[in-house]
Design a protein around this motif. Structure first.
Motif, short mmCIF file in Angstrom:
data_model
loop_
_atom_site.label_atom_id
_atom_site.label_comp_id
_atom_site.label_asym_id
_atom_site.label_seq_id
_atom_site.Cartn_x
_atom_site.Cartn_y
_atom_site.Cartn_z
N ARG A 93 0.85 -1.20 0.00
CA ARG A 93 0.00 0.00 0.00
C ARG A 93 0.87 1.24 0.00
N PRO A 94 0.77 2.11 -1.03
CA PRO A 94 1.61 3.31 -1.06
C PRO A 94 1.23 4.27 0.05
N ALA A 96 0.26 7.65 1.69
CA ALA A 96 -0.51 8.82 1.24
C ALA A 96 0.12 10.05 1.88
N ASN A 114 -4.62 11.13 -1.50
CA ASN A 114 -5.62 10.16 -1.94
C ASN A 114 -6.14 9.42 -0.72
N GLN A 117 -5.40 5.72 -0.22
CA GLN A 117 -4.04 5.33 0.08
C GLN A 117 -3.62 5.70 1.51
#
Length: 518
Positions: A93-94, A96, A114, A117
């Motif tokens: 998961r990137p 945010a 986002n 994210q």
């Protein structure tokens, strides 16, 4: 056996007379009617004229929907292998993180991330960002007028740091702890104050500063960085004492000289009698205006083509020829080295100058040793035949009030310096040739940070000390206004730290790459 409760006595036995059970649960009485047979409707097909077989008009809803057969591995028409047989990597998961700064009506920055994210809900992060922003406003109360966006920028960076180091369950507590740390910071009075910055920035600065201050500069360590005499000569250093009698013409008062500001000829007069000059105190630099390159002055942002200046002051002059400088005050070398252990093997030197009837003369001399400790800082009283034209306070920091307290003349200052440094001492400075010229010193063992960190355009251009310190050391110097000017102690310490940085970074990298090649 359990006793019969008679629950089925009202129902006729389905086997009727053929029942062979000795204890039948059902009734065998003839008065009870027999159960009816279950008849299910059978769909029939009908033919209509002009059409073939038609679907039955009355259909029975099936008990379950038929399962849709998923394509199997190797089956025709399957676009991809079955989901269970696909090889997928670990889900990453990137983070945010916030991007551009956008302000709310309250003035606080708005997170531009986002939501999908972010592990922490965006409304929660925005609330915590507002809290951080409010505390940065209180902390930066004295410096916000000069840097109005500083609180917003640091609040965003601080929230980003906390978010990256936290998980969903610890995020709130991490922000609360950060707020408590902000409350304990002393209020900064300048942009260069240790309290300015996020927690990560302050920790990084402290670590870098500890690495610098722990490095003790010595003659053996710096020997390889001493510039060759030929290089010094190429950069405008005086390597020999000029010929002629030194100090024969100490002042130009009453004579004609060319103004260093407006490039007009004028009669040299002391400050009380000097004529007015209109000039630009800033330097011209190239910038883009409307897509075209234009040279403007850094002081007022006016085009260089505009002949009118933005400042008023007296006419002044500057001399650079060796013979002229030698005639104002004689050059000499430092005393030769001896066995005296009181001499310093490394010092950083910086001077502040003022405009006089004898050209630009030294008004303050500052020295720090190889550990960064101040060892000398004195104002310089002008010679009897020389008078001030302009204190140039914007750059020198010298005012009439503090210069009036000066006791030692340049000759006395030189005598004191002879007890601290000698011909074997390594002198460190930025554009050190200017300091040596105003001190009338000839010296060959020099390390100039303007030469260690050359300008990308090459000679004769030099990078400013302020830019180098901001880029390499991450701190600001020379932040005083027109009434404060520069500090020679601050500048001397900055040049010493730049040499330390060079040894810890560039020189160390060069040695490591050399070992790798072998």
């Amino acid at each position: 056996m359990f006793s019969n409760l008679g629950l089925f006595k009202g129902l006729a036995c389905p086997d009727h007379g053929s029942c062979s059970r000795s204890h039948c649960l059902f009734s065998h009485s003839p008065n009870i009617p027999q159960p009816r047979a279950l008849i299910l409707p059978v769909p029939s097909l009908s033919l209509e004229k002009g059409k073939g077989l038609e679907k039955p008009k009355s259909s029975v809803v099936p008990a379950k929907r038929p399962a849709i057969a998923s394509p199997t591995k190797g089956s025709p028409g399957s676009a991809e292998p079955p989901r269970k047989t696909q090889k997928v990597g670990p889900i990453q998961r990137p983070l945010a993180v916030s991007s551009a700064i956008q302000r709310a009506e309250s003035g606080a920055p708005i997170l531009r991330v986002n939501a999908a994210q972010s592990q922490v809900p965006i409304p929660v992060r925005q609330t915590m960002l507002q809290t951080l922003y409010n505390h940065f406003l209180v902390l930066y109360d004295h410096i916000l007028p000069a840097y109005p966006t500083l609180a917003s920028e640091h609040a965003l960076k601080q929230e980003d740091e906390v978010y990256k180091k936290s998980i969903k369950l610890t995020y709130r507590n991490a922000v609360i702890q950060c707020v408590a740390t902000l409350k304990r910071r002393p209020l900064p009075t300048s942009i260069n104050h240790p309290s300015v910055g996020t927690e990560g920035e302050i920790a990084a600065r402290a670590e870098a500063q500890n690495a610098l201050t722990s490095l003790q500069l010595s003659g053996d360590l710096l020997e390889a960085l001493i510039h060759p005499v030929s290089m010094l000569q190429d950069w405008g250093y005086f390597v020999d004492i000029p010929p002629g009698e030194g100090g024969s013409k100490p002042s130009m008062e009453g004579k004609i000289a060319k103004c260093d500001r407006c490039v007009q000829y004028f009669i040299v007069k002391r400050m009380e009698e000097a004529d007015n000059c209109i000039y630009h105190w800033g330097k011209p630099q190239v910038t883009r205006v409307g897509g075209e390159k234009t040279r403007i002055y850094t002081c007022c942002s006016r085009p260089v083509a505009d002949s009118e200046g933005c400042s008023h002051g007296p006419h002044v002059f500057y001399e650079s020829a060796p013979d002229d400088l030698h005639s104002r005050h004689a050059f000499s070398r430092l005393l030769p080295s001896n066995v005296d252990n009181t001499m310093h093997d490394v010092v950083a030197l910086d001077c502040e100058m003022v405009y006089t009837t004898g050209g630009m003369r030294v008004a303050r001399v500052s020295l720090v040793d190889g550990s960064g400790k101040e060892i000398f800082d004195q104002l310089v009283r002008l010679d009897d035949d020389v008078h001030v034209i302009d204190y140039n306070t914007r750059f020198s920091g010298i005012t009439p009030e503090n210069h009036a307290t000066a006791v030692l003349t340049l000759a006395s200052i030189r005598t004191t310096l002879d007890s601290l440094i000698n011909s074997n001492t390594i002198l460190i400075g930025h554009a050190l040739d200017n300091d040596l010229k105003t001190l009338r010193i000839i010296h060959h063992r020099c390390i100039d940070t303007a030469l260690l960190f050359p300008h990308r355009a090459g000679p004769p251009y030099r990078r400013s000390l302020k830019d180098l310190v901001r880029e390499k050391l991450g701190r600001m110097i020379q932040t005083g206004d027109a009434s404060e000017g520069h500090s020679s102690i601050e500048d001397a310490s900055a040049t010493l730290d730049l040499v330390r940085w060079y040894i810890l970074n560039k020189q160390k990298s060069a040695v490591q790459s050399g070992f790798g090649m072998t």
